[in-house]
Design a protein around this motif. Structure first.
Motif, PDB file in Angstrom:
ATOM      1  N   THR A  84      52.060 -52.391  66.244  1.00 37.97           N
ATOM      2  CA  THR A  84      52.274 -52.850  65.039  1.00 37.97           C
ATOM      3  C   THR A  84      53.029 -54.281  65.303  1.00 37.97           C
ATOM      4  O   THR A  84      53.096 -55.368  64.357  1.00 37.97           O
ATOM      5  CB  THR A  84      53.247 -52.077  64.213  1.00 37.97           C
ATOM      6  OG1 THR A  84      54.649 -52.048  65.095  1.00 37.97           O
ATOM      7  CG2 THR A  84      52.748 -50.760  63.770  1.00 37.97           C
ATOM      8  N   ILE A 133      44.488 -38.329  67.864  1.00 32.68           N
ATOM      9  CA  ILE A 133      45.511 -39.061  67.224  1.00 32.68           C
ATOM     10  C   ILE A 133      45.431 -40.337  67.917  1.00 32.68           C
ATOM     11  O   ILE A 133      45.250 -40.362  69.144  1.00 32.68           O
ATOM     12  CB  ILE A 133      46.731 -38.481  67.338  1.00 32.68           C
ATOM     13  CG1 ILE A 133      46.761 -37.061  66.624  1.00 32.68           C
ATOM     14  CG2 ILE A 133      47.921 -39.469  66.944  1.00 32.68           C
ATOM     15  CD1 ILE A 133      48.335 -36.379  67.284  1.00 32.68           C
ATOM     16  N   LYS A 134      45.606 -41.407  67.244  1.00 29.68           N
ATOM     17  CA  LYS A 134      45.350 -42.960  67.935  1.00 29.68           C
ATOM     18  C   LYS A 134      46.723 -43.719  67.491  1.00 29.68           C
ATOM     19  O   LYS A 134      46.922 -43.768  66.224  1.00 29.68           O
ATOM     20  CB  LYS A 134      44.132 -43.417  67.491  1.00 29.68           C
ATOM     21  CG  LYS A 134      43.966 -44.698  68.060  1.00 29.68           C
ATOM     22  CD  LYS A 134      42.686 -45.525  67.600  1.00 29.68           C
ATOM     23  CE  LYS A 134      42.560 -46.681  68.458  1.00 29.68           C
ATOM     24  NZ  LYS A 134      41.078 -47.567  68.236  1.00 29.68           N
ATOM     25  N   VAL A 135      47.377 -44.260  68.442  1.00 33.82           N
ATOM     26  CA  VAL A 135      48.598 -45.020  68.119  1.00 33.82           C
ATOM     27  C   VAL A 135      48.300 -46.607  68.343  1.00 33.82           C
ATOM     28  O   VAL A 135      47.839 -46.882  69.158  1.00 33.82           O
ATOM     29  CB  VAL A 135      49.515 -44.570  69.091  1.00 33.82           C
ATOM     30  CG1 VAL A 135      50.919 -45.547  69.196  1.00 33.82           C
ATOM     31  CG2 VAL A 135      50.006 -43.591  69.184  1.00 33.82           C
ATOM     32  N   ASN A 136      48.257 -47.405  67.242  1.00 32.63           N
ATOM     33  CA  ASN A 136      48.139 -48.661  67.206  1.00 32.63           C
ATOM     34  C   ASN A 136      49.267 -49.558  67.408  1.00 32.63           C
ATOM     35  O   ASN A 136      50.141 -49.098  66.540  1.00 32.63           O
ATOM     36  CB  ASN A 136      47.233 -48.866  66.040  1.00 32.63           C
ATOM     37  CG  ASN A 136      45.928 -48.395  65.916  1.00 32.63           C
ATOM     38  OD1 ASN A 136      45.076 -48.247  66.866  1.00 32.63           O
ATOM     39  ND2 ASN A 136      45.626 -47.906  64.922  1.00 32.63           N
ATOM     40  N   ALA A 154      50.730 -48.929  73.709  1.00 29.06           N
ATOM     41  CA  ALA A 154      50.029 -48.199  72.791  1.00 29.06           C
ATOM     42  C   ALA A 154      48.693 -47.328  73.733  1.00 29.06           C
ATOM     43  O   ALA A 154      48.204 -46.379  73.316  1.00 29.06           O
ATOM     44  CB  ALA A 154      49.214 -48.958  71.595  1.00 29.06           C
ATOM     45  N   ILE A 182      47.919 -38.759  74.985  1.00 29.54           N
ATOM     46  CA  ILE A 182      47.431 -37.895  74.159  1.00 29.54           C
ATOM     47  C   ILE A 182      46.049 -37.438  74.351  1.00 29.54           C
ATOM     48  O   ILE A 182      46.005 -36.077  74.233  1.00 29.54           O
ATOM     49  CB  ILE A 182      47.130 -38.598  72.741  1.00 29.54           C
ATOM     50  CG1 ILE A 182      48.569 -39.233  72.276  1.00 29.54           C
ATOM     51  CG2 ILE A 182      46.321 -37.773  71.515  1.00 29.54           C
ATOM     52  CD1 ILE A 182      48.230 -40.092  70.782  1.00 29.54           C
ATOM     53  N   ILE A 191      50.127 -44.654  75.763  1.00 28.34           N
ATOM     54  CA  ILE A 191      50.531 -43.281  74.655  1.00 28.34           C
ATOM     55  C   ILE A 191      49.161 -42.737  74.366  1.00 28.34           C
ATOM     56  O   ILE A 191      48.892 -41.498  74.221  1.00 28.34           O
ATOM     57  CB  ILE A 191      51.222 -43.968  73.435  1.00 28.34           C
ATOM     58  CG1 ILE A 191      52.651 -44.430  73.988  1.00 28.34           C
ATOM     59  CG2 ILE A 191      51.207 -42.632  72.598  1.00 28.34           C
ATOM     60  CD1 ILE A 191      53.394 -44.733  72.693  1.00 28.34           C
ATOM     61  N   ASN A 192      47.939 -43.509  74.081  1.00 30.56           N
ATOM     62  CA  ASN A 192      46.745 -42.766  73.705  1.00 30.56           C
ATOM     63  C   ASN A 192      46.144 -42.258  74.997  1.00 30.56           C
ATOM     64  O   ASN A 192      45.357 -41.105  74.675  1.00 30.56           O
ATOM     65  CB  ASN A 192      45.681 -43.989  73.195  1.00 30.56           C
ATOM     66  CG  ASN A 192      46.118 -44.608  71.891  1.00 30.56           C
ATOM     67  OD1 ASN A 192      46.314 -43.782  70.939  1.00 30.56           O
ATOM     68  ND2 ASN A 192      45.706 -45.792  71.573  1.00 30.56           N
TER      69      ASN A 192
END
Length: 290
Positions: free
Chosen positions: A52, A47-50, A60, A67, A63-64
């Motif tokens: 915005t 899962i990758k958080v980008n 981000a 994960i 968070i990555n």
């Protein structure tokens, strides 16, 4: 499921059905299964958080990293490999992602693990694996030591008794060995056989059945008692948990995957039965030549 046990024997290499030992034996099925599963799991899902908005790049990135750390702690690579091995052999594969408040030193965390399809029951109205969330009920079965169960469920956990299926073992070693005598004993009628010496194991265990139900009950006010579903855990005749579905989206923390599409069932079809005749012919030809 009528071919499941035979498929497992084929993958294990238990394929020879003659009185003598083979002169030639090659487990083609096992190599094929491992090769396909290795190709499938080579690309590791994540899962990758980008970000915005500008200024959220560092958040981000953190968070990555979390994960990635969670994936490593949960051993997701091994879990997916096991699930795919099971799906190719039997047809279906299951992945459960429940939240365990006792995990991570009682801090609480999700758990990512596969579950044996032989320990899963689902609503027969479901005919597509990816529509499992529409099932009226899903039941899974696991087992654990009695001490762990009583720690997890204080109070009612003390009412649970050891399950004979998971807490005993066959203490008669002679019955497990080969030889002429054991073969003769197996061929005799049941009334003439000596019974196995079943003894309790040193660690008592019990099974846990977990129910996820779309319960349609309504209260006196006409509103549903379980709007997001119902969650029940029991061991034998003892109810350990009976509550509303704790997940805010009302979903079940279990996903189903089918290997080969079966148009009439969500359980899919494995590949072992398709390869069985090829392997039997190859081994018989090789044995005859040798």
């Amino acid at each position: 499921s009528k071919h499941w046990e035979e498929s497992l024997r084929q993958v294990r290499g238990d394929q020879w059905r003659m009185s003598r030992s083979p002169h030639f034996m090659a487990n083609i099925i096992r190599n094929q299964v491992e090769k396909k599963v290795a190709s499938l799991t080579e690309a590791k899902p994540t899962i990758k958080v980008n970000p915005t908005k500008p200024g959220l790049n560092n958040a981000a990135a953190i968070i990555n990293q979390c994960i990635k750390s969670l994936w490593d702690c949960q051993q997701v690579d091994q879990t997916l490999h096991r699930m795919c091995m099971t799906a190719m052999t039997l047809g279906p594969g299951f992945l459960v992602t429940p939240y365990n408040p006792k995990a991570n030193n009682n801090l609480g965390d999700i758990e990512i693990r596969s579950i044996d399809p032989r320990h899963v029951w689902i609503d027969p109205a479901v005919v597509e694996a990816d529509r499992l969330h529409e099932a009226a009920y899903i039941v899974t079965e696991t087992y654990d030591t009695l001490s762990n169960i009583r720690m997890q469920f204080p109070g009612r956990g003390m009412l649970i008794k050891p399950d004979r299926k998971y807490s005993t073992f066959n203490a008669d070693r002679s019955r497990l060995s080969g030889g002429v005598l054991s073969a003769v004993m197996r061929s005799m009628p049941t009334m003439f056989r000596s019974g196995p010496q079943i003894k309790p194991g040193p660690i008592p265990r019990a099974s846990l059945r977990e129910y996820w139900i779309r319960d349609p009950q309504v209260g006196k006010d006409g509103q549903p008692d379980f709007p997001t579903g119902r969650h029940i855990i029991r061991s034998g005749d003892v109810i350990l948990v009976d509550e509303k579905n704790p997940y805010w989206d009302g979903g079940f923390p279990i996903d189903m995957f089918d290997w080969n599409l079966d148009f009439e069932s969500p359980w899919g079809m494995g590949e072992v039965q398709e390869l069985r005749k090829i392997q039997e012919a190859f081994n018989r030809i090789g044995d005859g030549i040798i």
